[in-house]
Design a protein around this motif. Structure first.
Motif, PDB file in Angstrom:
ATOM      1  N   PHE A 122      -3.393   6.998  -3.203  1.00 13.40           N
ATOM      2  CA  PHE A 122      -3.275   5.586  -2.910  1.00 13.40           C
ATOM      3  C   PHE A 122      -2.862   4.883  -3.940  1.00 13.40           C
ATOM      4  O   PHE A 122      -3.340   5.084  -5.218  1.00 13.40           O
ATOM      5  N   THR A 123      -1.798   4.078  -3.834  1.00 16.74           N
ATOM      6  CA  THR A 123      -1.394   2.840  -4.848  1.00 16.74           C
ATOM      7  C   THR A 123      -1.593   1.601  -4.176  1.00 16.74           C
ATOM      8  O   THR A 123      -1.150   1.619  -2.950  1.00 16.74           O
TER       9      THR A 123
ATOM     10  N   LEU B 141       5.760  -1.828  -9.543  1.00 10.80           N
ATOM     11  CA  LEU B 141       5.199  -0.574  -9.179  1.00 10.80           C
ATOM     12  C   LEU B 141       3.972  -0.715  -8.856  1.00 10.80           C
ATOM     13  O   LEU B 141       3.011  -1.196  -9.601  1.00 10.80           O
ATOM     14  N   GLY B 142       3.539   0.064  -7.686  1.00  7.50           N
ATOM     15  CA  GLY B 142       1.825   0.272  -7.550  1.00  7.50           C
ATOM     16  C   GLY B 142       1.209   0.693  -8.492  1.00  7.50           C
ATOM     17  O   GLY B 142       1.705   1.734  -9.108  1.00  7.50           O
ATOM     18  N   LYS B 143      -0.037   0.643  -8.498  1.00 10.61           N
ATOM     19  CA  LYS B 143      -1.040   1.345  -9.441  1.00 10.61           C
ATOM     20  C   LYS B 143      -1.965   2.237  -8.592  1.00 10.61           C
ATOM     21  O   LYS B 143      -2.311   1.653  -7.697  1.00 10.61           O
ATOM     22  N   THR B 144      -2.055   3.301  -9.196  1.00 12.55           N
ATOM     23  CA  THR B 144      -2.965   4.358  -8.545  1.00 12.55           C
ATOM     24  C   THR B 144      -4.457   3.786  -8.654  1.00 12.55           C
ATOM     25  O   THR B 144      -5.011   3.084  -9.285  1.00 12.55           O
ATOM     26  N   LEU B 145      -5.048   3.677  -7.175  1.00  9.18           N
ATOM     27  CA  LEU B 145      -6.291   3.156  -6.685  1.00  9.18           C
ATOM     28  C   LEU B 145      -7.378   4.157  -7.438  1.00  9.18           C
ATOM     29  O   LEU B 145      -8.522   3.520  -7.973  1.00  9.18           O
TER      30      LEU B 145
ATOM     31  N   ILE C  68       0.826  -1.037   0.026  1.00 11.43           N
ATOM     32  CA  ILE C  68      -0.021  -0.012  -0.044  1.00 11.43           C
ATOM     33  C   ILE C  68       0.937   1.251  -0.064  1.00 11.43           C
ATOM     34  O   ILE C  68       1.651   1.451   1.009  1.00 11.43           O
ATOM     35  N   GLY C  69       0.735   2.181  -1.171  1.00  8.06           N
ATOM     36  CA  GLY C  69       1.347   3.362  -1.061  1.00  8.06           C
ATOM     37  C   GLY C  69       0.621   4.543  -0.792  1.00  8.06           C
ATOM     38  O   GLY C  69      -0.439   4.460  -1.267  1.00  8.06           O
TER      39      GLY C  69
END
Ligand code: SF4
Length: 395
Positions: free
Chosen positions: A324-325, A336-340, A309-310
């Motif tokens: 949030f990602t 890489l996290g993706k934008t929520l 969780i970013g």
């Protein structure tokens, strides 16, 4: 050089140096033939252009480390952009020319130095190795201890042992990760009394050595099993005995607006709210490994792109809001996290974290980690829970 340059080295099976998000990442490993060497990864980075690095050489013999890295740096120096400071990083060059072309350039450059002056003689490798001699370990009979009596008498010690210690290659020893994530201090902060105290414990129990980790904790690398209970008692006295390594509250948090002139938003207030809201350690243990990473601006010092969780603080219309990602990772399976979705107001951040965790708890399969669940079910259930079926903003 066009701009700053960061090299990360990992010698462990599991990447503990976030090496795939550095300009150069080096993985030391033994190949199928039993030879030790480096996998060389180039062009990773975070900040405003997050990129996972790519492998330019699968196996590099240690003697050629300097000559090969010299070739990488020469290619970057000759071809990297200098007209725009945001584009003056090696990741931009690798992405622009492609990894095949970049690798070819490096291999061509390397032919000028390979096997010549920069080749490390074995004597030099041995000299440097001399600085990393194994400490004077006790024999396994003297170092080990079953600890069963202490586990039964002190369940909190058993929990700490499970959560905050790791296997050691030396029989009879454990690695201890000391949490700098308690409820009263900002993540990674340590008082001068605690610094004095932990230095004394390093002298008493771990050959005078103390290491810091990129995820804002400390490591006592060489603890005899027989000393673990005493060490835990003393760490607890210092307020450093929290058994939360790898849990939700073991978050990385940059200083944000409280201390950083580049920040767009406060971050330390979030760690306070998270600790207050999710204060049930049994809940945290039940959730299992969750990497929560928070940055106060796009420079990403909190590594939010690679958090399971970013959270990124941004400023919109004079107001601090948070993006949030989900699904990032800095481990072997780096991603890489993706934008929520849309940004969230500050007072809703812990609410949204709770909603995300609820979805995980409802949807997880046996033994499935948070990251695995995100990868399996995708974003839709999380989006629906946070924003509602009509994409209402939670802000
Ligand atoms: S991410 Fe931004 S706010 Fe946080 S420490 Fe780095 S520059 Fe400062």
């Amino acid at each position: 050089m066009p701009r700053k340059f960061k090299i990360a080295v990992s010698g462990s099976d599991s990447d503990r140096a976030a090496s795939q998000v550095h300009d150069i990442g080096l993985h030391l490993y033994r190949n199928d033939a039993g030879q030790m060497g480096f996998e060389v990864i180039v062009g990773g980075g975070l900040g405003r252009t997050p990129v996972i690095g790519k492998t330019v050489r699968k196996f590099l013999e240690p003697q050629e480390l300097l000559s090969y890295l010299d070739a990488v740096l020469r290619v970057y120096n000759l071809n990297g952009r200098r007209d725009n400071k945001y584009k003056a990083r090696i990741k931009i060059l690798v992405n622009a020319v492609g990894i095949e072309a970049f690798t070819k350039m490096v291999e061509e450059e390397w032919q000028f130095t390979k096997g010549k002056d920069l080749r490390l003689p074995q004597a030099e490798i041995e000299r440097v190795k001399g600085f990393f001699k194994a400490p004077d370990y006790l024999s396994v009979e003297h170092a080990q201890s079953s600890l069963e009596t202490e586990f039964i008498a002190h369940p909190a010690f058993a929990t700490w042992h499970k959560q905050n210690t790791r296997d050691h290659k030396q029989p009879g020893y454990r690695i201890v990760v000391v949490s700098l994530k308690n409820q009263l201090q900002a993540p990674g902060d340590i008082s001068h009394q605690q610094m004095d105290g932990i230095a004394a414990l390093a002298d008493e129990f771990s050959f005078g050595e103390l290491r810091s980790t990129h995820d804002q904790n400390l490591v006592l690398a060489d603890i005899a099993q027989r000393d673990l209970f005493n060490l835990w008692l003393k760490l607890t006295d210092l307020g450093m005995g929290r058994a939360n390594i790898g849990t939700l509250t073991d978050m990385i948090n940059c200083p944000g607006l409280d201390f950083c002139s580049l920040a767009n938003a406060e971050t330390l207030i979030l760690s306070r709210q998270i600790n207050e809201t999710f204060d049930d350690m049994n809940y945290q243990y039940d959730l299992g490994e969750i990497q929560l990473k928070i940055s106060g601006c796009i420079n990403a010092c909190g590594h939010h792109h690679v958090g399971h969780i970013g959270i990124l603080g941004v400023e919109k219309g004079g107001k601090q809001v948070y993006q949030f990602t989900l699904g990032g990772s800095a481990s072997n399976d780096a991603s890489l996290g993706k934008t929520l979705g849309r940004s969230i107001d500050q007072d809703q951040v812990v609410v949204v974290i709770g909603q995300i965790l609820d979805v995980y708890v409802q949807q997880r399969e046996t033994d499935e980690t948070f990251l695995q669940t995100v990868q399996r079910i995708g974003f839709a259930p999380f989006k629906e829970r946070v924003y509602g079926t009509h994409q209402r903003s939670a802000a």
